[in-house]
Design a protein around this motif. Sequence first.
Motif, mmCIF file in Angstrom:
data_model
loop_
_atom_site.group_PDB
_atom_site.id
_atom_site.type_symbol
_atom_site.label_atom_id
_atom_site.label_comp_id
_atom_site.label_asym_id
_atom_site.label_seq_id
_atom_site.Cartn_x
_atom_site.Cartn_y
_atom_site.Cartn_z
ATOM 1 N N ASN A 159 -8.473 8.711 2.184
ATOM 2 C CA ASN A 159 -9.776 9.003 1.576
ATOM 3 C C ASN A 159 -9.615 9.570 0.166
ATOM 4 O O ASN A 159 -8.607 10.205 -0.142
ATOM 5 C CB ASN A 159 -10.574 9.974 2.459
ATOM 6 N N PHE A 160 -10.584 9.305 -0.649
ATOM 7 C CA PHE A 160 -10.537 9.787 -2.036
ATOM 8 C C PHE A 160 -11.937 9.722 -2.650
ATOM 9 O O PHE A 160 -12.853 9.166 -2.032
ATOM 10 C CB PHE A 160 -9.557 8.952 -2.878
ATOM 11 N N ARG A 161 -12.083 10.310 -3.808
ATOM 12 C CA ARG A 161 -13.349 10.209 -4.550
ATOM 13 C C ARG A 161 -13.234 9.031 -5.501
ATOM 14 O O ARG A 161 -12.237 8.916 -6.231
ATOM 15 C CB ARG A 161 -13.607 11.472 -5.357
ATOM 16 N N ASP A 162 -14.235 8.161 -5.530
ATOM 17 C CA ASP A 162 -14.173 7.057 -6.489
ATOM 18 C C ASP A 162 -14.634 7.541 -7.868
ATOM 19 O O ASP A 162 -14.927 8.729 -8.044
ATOM 20 C CB ASP A 162 -14.947 5.827 -5.985
ATOM 21 N N LYS A 163 -14.718 6.620 -8.840
ATOM 22 C CA LYS A 163 -14.998 7.050 -10.217
ATOM 23 C C LYS A 163 -16.419 7.545 -10.411
ATOM 24 O O LYS A 163 -16.756 8.090 -11.450
ATOM 25 C CB LYS A 163 -14.640 5.934 -11.191
ATOM 26 N N GLU A 164 -17.262 7.348 -9.396
ATOM 27 C CA GLU A 164 -18.612 7.942 -9.459
ATOM 28 C C GLU A 164 -18.688 9.211 -8.617
ATOM 29 O O GLU A 164 -19.760 9.755 -8.391
ATOM 30 C CB GLU A 164 -19.647 6.942 -8.951
ATOM 31 N N GLY A 165 -17.549 9.611 -8.085
ATOM 32 C CA GLY A 165 -17.506 10.849 -7.306
ATOM 33 C C GLY A 165 -17.868 10.665 -5.843
ATOM 34 O O GLY A 165 -17.965 11.641 -5.089
ATOM 35 N N ALA A 166 -18.083 9.408 -5.407
ATOM 36 C CA ALA A 166 -18.441 9.179 -3.999
ATOM 37 C C ALA A 166 -17.204 9.350 -3.110
ATOM 38 O O ALA A 166 -16.109 8.904 -3.468
ATOM 39 C CB ALA A 166 -19.012 7.778 -3.838
ATOM 40 N N ALA A 167 -17.412 10.000 -1.955
ATOM 41 C CA ALA A 167 -16.300 10.189 -1.012
ATOM 42 C C ALA A 167 -16.145 8.916 -0.183
ATOM 43 O O ALA A 167 -17.016 8.574 0.617
ATOM 44 C CB ALA A 167 -16.579 11.380 -0.113
ATOM 45 N N VAL A 168 -15.042 8.204 -0.429
ATOM 46 C CA VAL A 168 -14.817 6.924 0.248
ATOM 47 C C VAL A 168 -13.460 6.952 0.944
ATOM 48 O O VAL A 168 -12.646 7.846 0.704
ATOM 49 C CB VAL A 168 -14.860 5.742 -0.757
ATOM 50 N N THR A 169 -13.259 5.974 1.796
ATOM 51 C CA THR A 169 -11.966 5.873 2.494
ATOM 52 C C THR A 169 -11.657 4.412 2.802
ATOM 53 O O THR A 169 -12.584 3.606 2.951
ATOM 54 C CB THR A 169 -11.980 6.694 3.806
ATOM 55 N N LEU A 170 -10.368 4.096 2.864
ATOM 56 C CA LEU A 170 -10.000 2.792 3.414
ATOM 57 C C LEU A 170 -10.281 2.905 4.906
ATOM 58 O O LEU A 170 -9.941 3.923 5.516
ATOM 59 C CB LEU A 170 -8.518 2.508 3.181
ATOM 60 N N ARG A 171 -10.900 1.902 5.501
ATOM 61 C CA ARG A 171 -11.308 2.040 6.910
ATOM 62 C C ARG A 171 -10.091 2.215 7.817
ATOM 63 O O ARG A 171 -9.128 1.437 7.735
ATOM 64 C CB ARG A 171 -12.129 0.835 7.354
ATOM 65 N N PRO A 172 -10.127 3.236 8.683
ATOM 66 C CA PRO A 172 -9.022 3.389 9.634
ATOM 67 C C PRO A 172 -9.233 2.538 10.885
ATOM 68 O O PRO A 172 -8.302 2.303 11.647
ATOM 69 C CB PRO A 172 -9.079 4.881 9.989
ATOM 70 N N GLU A 173 -10.475 2.098 11.099
ATOM 71 C CA GLU A 173 -10.815 1.257 12.257
ATOM 72 C C GLU A 173 -12.109 0.528 11.926
ATOM 73 O O GLU A 173 -12.770 0.851 10.931
ATOM 74 C CB GLU A 173 -11.011 2.122 13.510
ATOM 75 N N MET A 174 -12.485 -0.431 12.742
ATOM 76 C CA MET A 174 -13.639 -1.282 12.417
ATOM 77 C C MET A 174 -14.927 -0.836 13.105
ATOM 78 O O MET A 174 -16.026 -1.163 12.641
ATOM 79 C CB MET A 174 -13.309 -2.724 12.818
#
Length: 539
Positions: A159-174
């Motif tokens: 998980n990380f903050r994108d360039k707009e500051g949104a908290a995102v993550t690579l999906r760990p599951e579907m």
Amino acid sequence: MRGASRQRLRAGHTGLAVGVLATGCAFTATTGTSSHALRSLSAYSPRHAPRWEHLQRYGGYSGALLAAVSGVPVLRSRFSQARRSAKKEIEAEGGFSLEPPSGTRDFFPEDMRMQRWLFDRFRETAQLYGFQEYDAPVLESEDLYKRKAGEEITEQMYNFRDKEGAAVTLRPEMTPSLARMVLSLMRAETGAIAAVLPLKWYSIPQCWRFETTQRGRKREHYQWNMDIVGVSAVTAEAELLSAVVSFFESVGITSKDVGLKINSRKVLAAVLNAAGVPSEKFAETCVIIDKLDKIGADAVKKDLAKLVGLSPEVSDTIVAATGAKTLEEFADIAGVGESSEVEELRRLFALAEDYGFADWLQFDASVVRGLAYYTGVVFEGFDRAGVLRAVCGGGRYDKLLELYGSKKEVPCVGFGFGDCVVMELLKERNALPDLGANVDMVVAAYNADMMGKAMNVARRLRLTGKSVDVYPEPGRKVKKAFRYADKVGAAKIAFVAPDEWEKGEVRIKDLRCAADTPDEKKQCDIPLEKLSELDSFFS
Ligand code: HAM
């Protein structure tokens, strides 16, 4: 010269391979030859067999590379070794790592062929059971995974903050993405699903978890998912388990190799309910019990007391119940007797009996699963040799959509099936197919002047649906073109030369024919306008 080249062209394919051996270019020629041709080569010319063994033993990087490219299985591991040592050399020179990030994989063409093969089996199975394919972005909102039950998966997110500051993550599951998509189909005012239920969907997403890598567990994996939304009856579980079995059978794995452990969290819920444990503690309790194997009974009991506030008596009962060998024993220890929860599991086993896959199932009270959202039947695929981690896992999660805002409960059940463990299993059983590089045809030009004509032939052949590779070096020496055709796994080779072209024909040679094939079927001069009927000339 033209006559000489034609003479060579007239030599049978196997004969040509032997001829190549005799010229001293044995290494590249033989290792670059398709396994089919190799088999016919050793049958045709036993005197070359020792040489082949020699090549197997001493083949270096280029030989191994050719072998891997052409799909000769015996040299694949040597190819991997060679690739690793070549990488090290380049790394030492260039000062940067050629390895992909820890726990992730590159897929070279031969790996990709294998992946395609596996995914095709996943897709065929899902389609056999009437499921529709869907997909979602690999990048998701972190919120989608914010569950408070202390699951490992939420701690393993990329998980990380994108360039707009949104908290995102690579999906760990579907599963949360599926829930999000299903929810988006629901009408906000009434909570009714606009699309027709049940939904039967499947997907093969890449999932990312920051795990300790080990055999069958990586930081990225592809996970075949099949889920049914809108069916509360245990028939949905039966259908999914049957699909898992069908997949295993399609790749040659039997119930002697793999079993499916089945349990129900509903039975556990009944025990907790009877002990007065509040329902909001249920998910956390399951996540703790799931750690039994990893941390042992005492640590689990301690956590149940500390984190969920269970009394020592209730913890003892739960831990003892998970050790039960049969459903009856489990129900007895848990004190839930002939409850509807136990009856539901019995019905599932009866359905499996009628369906014809009961020999794959085994009740296992210790299978609780580590994801918080499961509410009913849970299951896990395991290898009976006991060497590998879970092959697949799933269960019922009737309350997940409510967690995301659905106004009413939507029954859901499904499974996830990773690509890593099953590949390990297939390797162990020697059940992986031999997948060489494969194009239908190579087209070679006699000289530079004929190159445009060769491309014209390639275009005509492609219009008939054949995959065609144009050999990039025009030249009279057919040997090189043959070698190339072998390397790319071509079944036929077309030589575009002036003599035939003047007659409006092209000479085509069958590279896969049996040794006793009559000469007129080994090689044909085919009129350009008949190229669409090419196969009939060789049948
Ligand atoms: P899961 O048990 O976390 O369940 O994962 C399902 C399967 O994915 C595992 O049995 C294993 O085959 C594979 N898998 C998981 N983590 C890794 C890893 N790090 N490396 C390689 N393979 C891995 C779920 O993910 C649920 N969402 C499944 C589900 C779908 N339940 C209902 N619908």
